[in-house]
Design an enzyme around this catalytic site. Sequence first.
Site, short mmCIF file in Angstrom:
data_model
loop_
_atom_site.label_atom_id
_atom_site.label_comp_id
_atom_site.label_asym_id
_atom_site.label_seq_id
_atom_site.Cartn_x
_atom_site.Cartn_y
_atom_site.Cartn_z
N TYR A 71 0.84 -1.21 0.00
CA TYR A 71 0.00 0.00 0.00
C TYR A 71 0.87 1.26 0.00
O TYR A 71 0.59 2.21 -0.72
CB TYR A 71 -0.93 -0.02 1.22
CG TYR A 71 -2.01 1.03 1.14
CD1 TYR A 71 -3.26 0.72 0.58
CD2 TYR A 71 -1.79 2.33 1.58
CE1 TYR A 71 -4.25 1.67 0.48
CE2 TYR A 71 -2.79 3.29 1.48
CZ TYR A 71 -4.01 2.95 0.94
OH TYR A 71 -5.00 3.90 0.82
N PHE A 123 -6.23 20.15 -24.61
CA PHE A 123 -6.99 18.97 -24.96
C PHE A 123 -8.36 19.07 -24.25
O PHE A 123 -8.48 19.73 -23.23
CB PHE A 123 -6.24 17.69 -24.55
CG PHE A 123 -7.01 16.46 -24.89
CD1 PHE A 123 -7.23 16.13 -26.21
CD2 PHE A 123 -7.56 15.66 -23.90
CE1 PHE A 123 -7.99 15.01 -26.53
CE2 PHE A 123 -8.31 14.54 -24.22
CZ PHE A 123 -8.53 14.21 -25.53
N ASP A 124 -9.38 18.40 -24.79
CA ASP A 124 -10.76 18.52 -24.26
C ASP A 124 -10.88 18.32 -22.75
O ASP A 124 -11.58 19.03 -22.07
CB ASP A 124 -11.75 17.51 -24.82
CG ASP A 124 -11.49 17.06 -26.22
OD1 ASP A 124 -10.46 17.41 -26.78
OD2 ASP A 124 -12.37 16.35 -26.74
N ASP A 214 1.90 19.60 -20.83
CA ASP A 214 1.06 18.40 -20.97
C ASP A 214 1.88 17.47 -21.86
O ASP A 214 1.99 17.68 -23.07
CB ASP A 214 -0.28 18.77 -21.60
CG ASP A 214 -1.14 17.54 -21.90
OD1 ASP A 214 -0.58 16.43 -22.02
OD2 ASP A 214 -2.36 17.69 -22.06
N ALA A 216 1.71 14.26 -22.80
CA ALA A 216 1.16 12.99 -23.30
C ALA A 216 2.00 12.40 -24.44
O ALA A 216 2.23 11.20 -24.47
CB ALA A 216 -0.29 13.20 -23.75
N LYS A 257 -0.31 7.29 -23.64
CA LYS A 257 0.24 7.56 -24.97
C LYS A 257 1.73 7.19 -24.96
O LYS A 257 2.09 6.04 -25.16
CB LYS A 257 0.04 9.03 -25.35
CG LYS A 257 -1.41 9.39 -25.70
CD LYS A 257 -2.25 9.66 -24.50
CE LYS A 257 -3.58 10.29 -24.84
NZ LYS A 257 -4.46 10.33 -23.66
N HIS A 448 -21.02 13.25 -29.50
CA HIS A 448 -20.33 12.28 -30.36
C HIS A 448 -20.35 10.87 -29.77
O HIS A 448 -20.24 9.89 -30.49
CB HIS A 448 -18.91 12.72 -30.68
CG HIS A 448 -18.07 13.05 -29.49
ND1 HIS A 448 -18.37 14.08 -28.63
CD2 HIS A 448 -16.96 12.46 -29.00
CE1 HIS A 448 -17.45 14.13 -27.69
NE2 HIS A 448 -16.60 13.15 -27.87
N1 F0G Z 1 -3.78 15.53 -22.78
C1 F0G Z 1 -3.75 15.18 -24.07
C2 F0G Z 1 -2.91 15.95 -25.03
C3 F0G Z 1 -4.53 14.09 -24.52
O1 F0G Z 1 -4.51 13.76 -25.82
C4 F0G Z 1 -5.31 13.37 -23.59
C5 F0G Z 1 -6.12 12.23 -24.01
C6 F0G Z 1 -5.29 13.78 -22.24
C7 F0G Z 1 -4.52 14.86 -21.88
C8 F0G Z 1 -6.12 13.09 -21.19
O2 F0G Z 1 -5.53 11.91 -20.81
O3 F0G Z 1 -7.17 10.14 -21.47
O4 F0G Z 1 -5.29 9.68 -19.87
O5 F0G Z 1 -7.21 11.07 -19.17
N2 F0G Z 1 -6.37 11.93 -25.21
C9 F0G Z 1 -7.09 10.77 -25.74
C10 F0G Z 1 -7.24 10.89 -27.23
C11 F0G Z 1 -8.34 10.45 -25.03
O6 F0G Z 1 -7.96 10.05 -27.82
O7 F0G Z 1 -6.66 11.78 -27.84
P1 F0G Z 1 -6.36 10.63 -20.31
#
Ligand code: F0G
Length: 456
Positions: A71, A123-124, A214, A216, A257, A448
């Site tokens: 843990y 990102f969204d 960020d 990723a 990623k 979507h």
């Molecule tokens: N930042 C970027 C640039 C991303 O592309 C994503 C996720 C996230 C943050 C969020 O990360 O999914 O681990 O919570 N992108 C995916 C996509 C979902 O399909 O582009 P997560």
Amino acid sequence: MRTIIEPFKIKMIEPIKMTTRQQRQAILQKAGYNPFLILAEDVLIDLLTDSGTSAMSSEQWAAMMRGDESYAGAKSFVRFESVVKSLTDLRHIIPTHQGRAAERILFSAIGGPGTVIPSNTHFDTTRANIEHSGATATDLIDPRNTDPVVKGDFKGNMDVPALERLIERVGSDRIPLVMMTITNNATGGQPVSMGNLKAVHQVCQRHGIPMFIDAARFAENAWFIKQREPGYGQCSLAEIAHEAFSLAQGVTMSCKKDALVNIGGFLALNDDDLAMKCRSALILTEGFPTYGGLAGRDLEAIAQGLVEILDEDYMHYRIRSVEFLGERLLQAGVPIFEPPGGHAIYLDARRFLPHIPPQRFPGQALMAELYIEGGVRTCEIGSVMFGRYDPDGKFVGAANELVRLAIPRRVYTQSHIEYVVEVVVGVFERREAIRGLKFEYEAPVLRHFMSTFAPE
Ligand code: F0G
């Protein structure tokens, strides 16, 4: 140039169920022309996302067997922390179950009403977490870079004069951080140059604002810097990544990623007080600070993945394979967002299907046809995702009508990529006969994912 070969062998396979065009037509109709509602088993080549879809290596699976599930203070955390620390040089390493958890924790600690968080393009989920905290998320991308036909080496860059204007307008005390997304997923998967990271860093420093990354797809971004930016050709990916992170006071990362794993993320910080706040928030919903919602074995797989992603033979194949897909499509006259991105090719549905207006969803129609033609599942980033209604109830289309072909890492072979080319070109050849779609059920939020459609 010789055939692109995958710099790995395959030890375990996952069968793909073959389907006929007729079967796919029936499946799609049943799913309301929304590929999100199709079972993965009914997909031949799944290009919905590159997130969490990577194939792990034998070394990653071996590391998983060494996972320490204690843990607190597990050996696996120590390994994870040491890899992330040596990559980022940041003091506090906080594991999270995925990228958006790191975002939520960060912005609940430093966002909030009245604050503004600029980015090259959020990102969204980053935008949603910022807005959920009450803060304003602002994208500062040069509009020329969102134009699919404009050429450029670093179309993911932030518009630095726009950042200076924003700071002047709202005041630096209302900007808790500037977020740089590398590569820029929401803008065609385009890279950000080291020059741009440095310029943004300088502006931030002048105003006492921390710059965050960020990360990723940080390694894919490093590869583009190596290939395209003068002075970096002789540097290793690790050196380039290190230099980029040295400019940041914090990092959020979706490990799904460029850490080559199926789940995981982290938040890395220098600020002691902020780290303390974030750890407290982490305990509330994710878990103790040495596992953060992950199993010990997941931390092991991330630590190993972060080493493998910086292998240049892998990255050469990875980026070349995506570029090959883009090149072949361009040769056949298929309109794409140019140049090819790091993790995906984005078809430009507006030019692909110019006879379908935004309110008849050219991206959705194209995505449906790609599935029927060859069982290829993609993702619409257009008027289904971003369209809205003005106060008079009139439909306003999205800025771009794109269909993303995101390539999972180490999953598909060169012949799969060639097959995707054939499928897209097959649809392109009969494009004039393709009709638009209208809503059958319009989901009130996140359209979507849940909406269904019918041919017009
Ligand atoms: N930042 C970027 C640039 C991303 O592309 C994503 C996720 C996230 C943050 C969020 O990360 O999914 O681990 O919570 N992108 C995916 C996509 C979902 O399909 O582009 P997560």
